[in-house]
Motif scaffolding. Structure first.
Motif, PDB file in Angstrom:
ATOM      1  N   HIS A 364       3.911  -5.594  -1.386  1.00  0.00           N
ATOM      2  CA  HIS A 364       4.701  -6.548  -0.609  1.00  0.00           C
ATOM      3  C   HIS A 364       4.175  -6.585   0.820  1.00  0.00           C
ATOM      4  CE1 HIS A 364       7.807  -7.110  -3.696  1.00  0.00           C
ATOM      5  NE2 HIS A 364       7.759  -5.809  -3.903  1.00  0.00           N
ATOM      6  N   LYS A 365       4.626  -7.570   1.563  1.00  0.00           N
ATOM      7  CA  LYS A 365       4.325  -7.589   2.992  1.00  0.00           C
ATOM      8  C   LYS A 365       4.934  -6.349   3.653  1.00  0.00           C
ATOM      9  CE  LYS A 365       3.777 -12.556   3.676  1.00  0.00           C
ATOM     10  NZ  LYS A 365       2.370 -12.457   4.112  1.00  0.00           N
ATOM     11  N   ILE A 366       4.333  -5.906   4.741  1.00  0.00           N
ATOM     12  CA  ILE A 366       4.741  -4.649   5.375  1.00  0.00           C
ATOM     13  C   ILE A 366       6.221  -4.663   5.739  1.00  0.00           C
ATOM     14  CG2 ILE A 366       4.415  -3.169   7.396  1.00  0.00           C
ATOM     15  CD1 ILE A 366       1.483  -3.964   7.380  1.00  0.00           C
ATOM     16  N   THR A 367       6.686  -5.768   6.318  1.00  0.00           N
ATOM     17  CA  THR A 367       8.089  -5.828   6.734  1.00  0.00           C
ATOM     18  C   THR A 367       9.027  -5.783   5.528  1.00  0.00           C
ATOM     19  OG1 THR A 367       7.885  -8.252   6.759  1.00  0.00           O
ATOM     20  CG2 THR A 367       7.615  -7.094   8.857  1.00  0.00           C
ATOM     21  N   VAL A 368       8.614  -6.405   4.422  1.00  0.00           N
ATOM     22  CA  VAL A 368       9.419  -6.360   3.195  1.00  0.00           C
ATOM     23  C   VAL A 368       9.388  -4.957   2.601  1.00  0.00           C
ATOM     24  CG1 VAL A 368       9.688  -7.283   0.861  1.00  0.00           C
ATOM     25  CG2 VAL A 368       9.029  -8.804   2.731  1.00  0.00           C
ATOM     26  N   GLN A 369       8.211  -4.311   2.624  1.00  0.00           N
ATOM     27  CA  GLN A 369       8.087  -2.960   2.098  1.00  0.00           C
ATOM     28  C   GLN A 369       8.974  -1.989   2.863  1.00  0.00           C
ATOM     29  OE1 GLN A 369       6.117  -1.935  -0.667  1.00  0.00           O
ATOM     30  NE2 GLN A 369       7.457  -0.168  -0.369  1.00  0.00           N
ATOM     31  N   GLU A 370       9.069  -2.173   4.178  1.00  0.00           N
ATOM     32  CA  GLU A 370       9.928  -1.295   4.969  1.00  0.00           C
ATOM     33  C   GLU A 370      11.390  -1.440   4.556  1.00  0.00           C
ATOM     34  OE1 GLU A 370       9.130   1.110   7.914  1.00  0.00           O
ATOM     35  OE2 GLU A 370       7.882   1.066   6.117  1.00  0.00           O
ATOM     36  N   LYS A 371      11.824  -2.676   4.341  1.00  0.00           N
ATOM     37  CA  LYS A 371      13.198  -2.902   3.888  1.00  0.00           C
ATOM     38  C   LYS A 371      13.411  -2.305   2.501  1.00  0.00           C
ATOM     39  CE  LYS A 371      15.178  -5.126   7.258  1.00  0.00           C
ATOM     40  NZ  LYS A 371      16.382  -4.587   7.935  1.00  0.00           N
ATOM     41  N   LEU A 372      12.390  -2.413   1.653  1.00  0.00           N
ATOM     42  CA  LEU A 372      12.484  -1.845   0.306  1.00  0.00           C
ATOM     43  C   LEU A 372      12.562  -0.320   0.364  1.00  0.00           C
ATOM     44  CD1 LEU A 372      12.487  -2.614  -2.689  1.00  0.00           C
ATOM     45  CD2 LEU A 372       9.996  -2.507  -2.662  1.00  0.00           C
ATOM     46  N   ASN A 373      11.795   0.283   1.274  1.00  0.00           N
ATOM     47  CA  ASN A 373      11.885   1.731   1.473  1.00  0.00           C
ATOM     48  C   ASN A 373      13.274   2.135   1.949  1.00  0.00           C
ATOM     49  OD1 ASN A 373       9.188   2.134   0.785  1.00  0.00           O
ATOM     50  ND2 ASN A 373       8.478   1.856   2.893  1.00  0.00           N
ATOM     51  N   GLU A 374      13.804   1.354   2.884  1.00  0.00           N
ATOM     52  CA  GLU A 374      15.139   1.643   3.408  1.00  0.00           C
ATOM     53  C   GLU A 374      16.196   1.529   2.310  1.00  0.00           C
ATOM     54  OE1 GLU A 374      18.170   0.011   6.925  1.00  0.00           O
ATOM     55  OE2 GLU A 374      16.080  -0.692   6.827  1.00  0.00           O
ATOM     56  N   ALA A 375      16.066   0.510   1.465  1.00  0.00           N
ATOM     57  CA  ALA A 375      17.004   0.349   0.355  1.00  0.00           C
ATOM     58  C   ALA A 375      16.890   1.506  -0.623  1.00  0.00           C
ATOM     59  CB  ALA A 375      16.744  -0.977  -0.358  1.00  0.00           C
ATOM     60  N   SER A 376      15.663   1.973  -0.873  1.00  0.00           N
ATOM     61  CA  SER A 376      15.457   3.102  -1.786  1.00  0.00           C
ATOM     62  C   SER A 376      16.102   4.369  -1.240  1.00  0.00           C
ATOM     63  CB  SER A 376      13.958   3.323  -2.018  1.00  0.00           C
ATOM     64  OG  SER A 376      13.365   2.195  -2.621  1.00  0.00           O
ATOM     65  N   LEU A 397      11.490   8.460  -7.028  1.00  0.00           N
ATOM     66  CA  LEU A 397      11.633   7.337  -6.112  1.00  0.00           C
ATOM     67  C   LEU A 397      11.277   7.744  -4.686  1.00  0.00           C
ATOM     68  CD1 LEU A 397      12.393   4.408  -5.721  1.00  0.00           C
ATOM     69  CD2 LEU A 397      14.801   5.069  -5.605  1.00  0.00           C
ATOM     70  N   LEU A 398      11.685   8.937  -4.289  1.00  0.00           N
ATOM     71  CA  LEU A 398      11.390   9.392  -2.935  1.00  0.00           C
ATOM     72  C   LEU A 398       9.898   9.649  -2.737  1.00  0.00           C
ATOM     73  CD1 LEU A 398      14.404  11.790  -2.225  1.00  0.00           C
ATOM     74  CD2 LEU A 398      14.022   9.475  -1.361  1.00  0.00           C
ATOM     75  N   SER A 399       9.206  10.029  -3.799  1.00  0.00           N
ATOM     76  CA  SER A 399       7.758  10.212  -3.698  1.00  0.00           C
ATOM     77  C   SER A 399       7.074   8.890  -3.386  1.00  0.00           C
ATOM     78  CB  SER A 399       7.204  10.797  -4.998  1.00  0.00           C
ATOM     79  OG  SER A 399       7.669  12.107  -5.214  1.00  0.00           O
ATOM     80  N   LEU A 400       7.545   7.813  -3.991  1.00  0.00           N
ATOM     81  CA  LEU A 400       6.990   6.494  -3.703  1.00  0.00           C
ATOM     82  C   LEU A 400       7.319   6.061  -2.278  1.00  0.00           C
ATOM     83  CD1 LEU A 400       7.762   4.680  -7.084  1.00  0.00           C
ATOM     84  CD2 LEU A 400       5.512   5.360  -6.215  1.00  0.00           C
ATOM     85  N   VAL A 401       8.525   6.408  -1.800  1.00  0.00           N
ATOM     86  CA  VAL A 401       8.898   6.085  -0.416  1.00  0.00           C
ATOM     87  C   VAL A 401       7.991   6.836   0.551  1.00  0.00           C
ATOM     88  CG1 VAL A 401      10.712   6.283   1.320  1.00  0.00           C
ATOM     89  CG2 VAL A 401      11.295   5.564  -1.007  1.00  0.00           C
ATOM     90  N   ASP A 408       8.626   6.131  10.804  1.00  0.00           N
ATOM     91  CA  ASP A 408      10.077   6.167  10.953  1.00  0.00           C
ATOM     92  C   ASP A 408      10.757   6.439   9.615  1.00  0.00           C
ATOM     93  OD1 ASP A 408      12.589   5.656  12.491  1.00  0.00           O
ATOM     94  OD2 ASP A 408      12.729   3.965  11.092  1.00  0.00           O
ATOM     95  N   ILE A 409      10.261   5.800   8.572  1.00  0.00           N
ATOM     96  CA  ILE A 409      10.835   6.009   7.242  1.00  0.00           C
ATOM     97  C   ILE A 409      10.601   7.450   6.779  1.00  0.00           C
ATOM     98  CG2 ILE A 409      10.550   5.419   4.795  1.00  0.00           C
ATOM     99  CD1 ILE A 409      12.218   3.392   6.200  1.00  0.00           C
ATOM    100  N   ARG A 410       9.416   7.985   7.045  1.00  0.00           N
ATOM    101  CA  ARG A 410       9.133   9.370   6.653  1.00  0.00           C
ATOM    102  C   ARG A 410      10.043  10.358   7.388  1.00  0.00           C
ATOM    103  NH1 ARG A 410       3.486  10.511   4.712  1.00  0.00           N
ATOM    104  NH2 ARG A 410       2.662   8.522   3.989  1.00  0.00           N
TER     105      ARG A 410
END
Length: 429
Positions: A364-376, A397-401, A408-410
């Motif tokens: 996904h686009k980076i900004t979408v991926q960040e939202k997807l990580n946050e949702a995960s 799931l957390l391994s993929l995140v 910031d997500i890490r």
């Protein structure tokens, strides 16, 4: 065609411990065919025995497997008389019964889904959950073709030791041995199939077979009745279910700027929709050309806290081509998880987990991926708090995140892991 639907309900009129006799036959049929037609097996953890009720969608591989299996059985039965003798007829009848149950299953599944959608039946009281794979038009076309082929084998195998029992005079195609023999029986049956028979009689009026008074007349009646009611009826109900889905989305599109009462009625109808229909509704919404219409639909369903829509939205996230819509939808998902997530059923949790895993593997686009990580992260935290996700699933799931997340997500991931105490199993691939 409506006769077939009525008969499909009335054939199982007596019940056995809460289920009709026909339902007891259809439940394993639906589950078995869905398993064969699915793109792959449902993944299950060691401590979770239940997967998605609907199961994975039918993929090309499953449909090809279904066609090859039927083709192999057809060839074996066609050539098996010297090996199995009279038992061949029993095998043919068993295969015909399986295909008949396939069409009967589709009629029954659609009836249950329609009753749930109309508020006449609670979703938890459904008997034939799943079944979306056997409603695939490609599967129904294949089943129809092989049903007709197996009927021709049935007539041929019975007529071999009893010359002319069903068919007194076969169509003349220039040869009558080997494969040509079966082709003659197949042509004789095709002349009795509604629509196809009318075309054949218009092209070659004298090509029809001559059936015996009895039991040949009963075979003709059986072919016409089953195909005209059950088979054509099944295609009709699949078509009208899909039409109802498209009509609802069209009505929603016209009501976005109309009165709230009309929009509220459409949302109530979407709220009652079973997961398979909800998925078709979103597919129909995604096919609309206007970005604002698609976003309005996404926000409206999340605002109504339709829990099943969480997994449906995530599963089809990559189908939405507008990154802004993707991000706004994921924001709504995160909000739903945090506000109402504790009310998610086990099936919703498992389906949403599978959908998140699928989307995390897509670029996904980076900004979408960040939202997807946050949702995960929000979803894993919910699963940990409610104990509705196993450690194995959370770690995966957390391994993929961890692999795809920003700094910031890490950091947020480490904070969550410190609270959950499962960091030993989370690592980048």
């Amino acid at each position: 065609m409506a006769i077939g639907d009525a008969i499909s309900r009335n054939l199982g009129s007596f019940s056995l411990q809460g289920k009709t006799f026909i339902q007891r036959l259809l439940v394993p049929t639906v589950r078995g065919l869905d398993a064969v037609l699915s793109a792959g097996p449902v993944e299950r953890d060691e401590d979770e025995s239940q997967g998605s009720a609907a199961g994975p969608a039918a993929g090309p591989g499953g449909i090809v497997l279904f066609a090859l299996a039927n083709g192999l059985v057809f060839a074996c039965l066609l050539l098996s008389t010297p090996v199995f003798g009279s038992y061949t007829l029993l095998l043919v009848v068993a295969v015909l019964l399986l295909h008949f149950l396939c069409f009967l299953s589709v009629l029954s599944v659609i009836k249950e889904e329609t009753d749930v959608w109309n508020g006449l039946l609670a979703d938890k009281d459904r008997v034939l959950k799943g079944g979306r794979n056997i409603k695939n038009p490609a599967v129904l076309v294949l089943s129809t073709i092989f049903f007709i082929l197996f009927i021709s084998v049935f007539a041929q195998q019975w007529d071999q030791p009893n010359r002319g029992l069903f068919i007194v005079k076969l169509p003349n195609i220039g040869c009558d041995i080997g494969v040509c023999r079966n082709a003659q029986y197949l042509l004789a049956i095709l002349y009795e199939v509604p629509l196809i028979g009318w075309v054949l009689r218009a092209i070659a009026p004298g090509g029809a077979a001559e059936f015996s008074p009895l039991p040949g007349a009963w075979l003709r009646f059986g072919v016409e009745f089953v195909i005209a009611t059950y088979i054509f009826g099944t295609f009709k109900y699949v078509y009208f279910q899909r039409k109802s889905v498209n009509d609802l989305i069209t009505a929603f599109e016209r009501s976005t700027s109309s009165d709230a009462a009309s929009l509220g009625f459409l949302l109530r109808r979407a709220e009652r929709a079973p997961e398979s229909i909800l998925g078709k509704l979103f597919e129909s919404a995604l096919s609309r050309s206007k970005d604002k219409v698609r976003l309005a639909y996404i926000r409206a369903l999340f605002a109504e806290r339709i829990h099943n829509f969480a997994s449906v939205f995530v599963d089809k996230l990559d189908r939405e081509k507008n990154p802004d819509n993707q991000r706004h939808g994921l924001d709504e998902l995160i909000k739903l998880i945090r506000i109402d997530g504790r009310r998610f059923t086990h099936e919703v949790m498992v389906d949403t987990f599978n959908a998140l895993i699928k989307q995390m593997k897509i670029d996904h686009k980076i900004t979408v991926q960040e939202k997807l990580n946050e949702a995960s992260l929000a979803f894993v935290e919910l699963g940990w708090q409610t104990k509705s996700l196993s450690s194995k699933r959370m770690k995966r799931l957390l391994s993929l995140v961890k692999e795809r997340g920003s700094a910031d997500i890490r950091l947020r991931l480490r904070e969550l892991l410190s609270r959950m105490s499962i960091s030993a199993g989370v690592k980048s691939k």
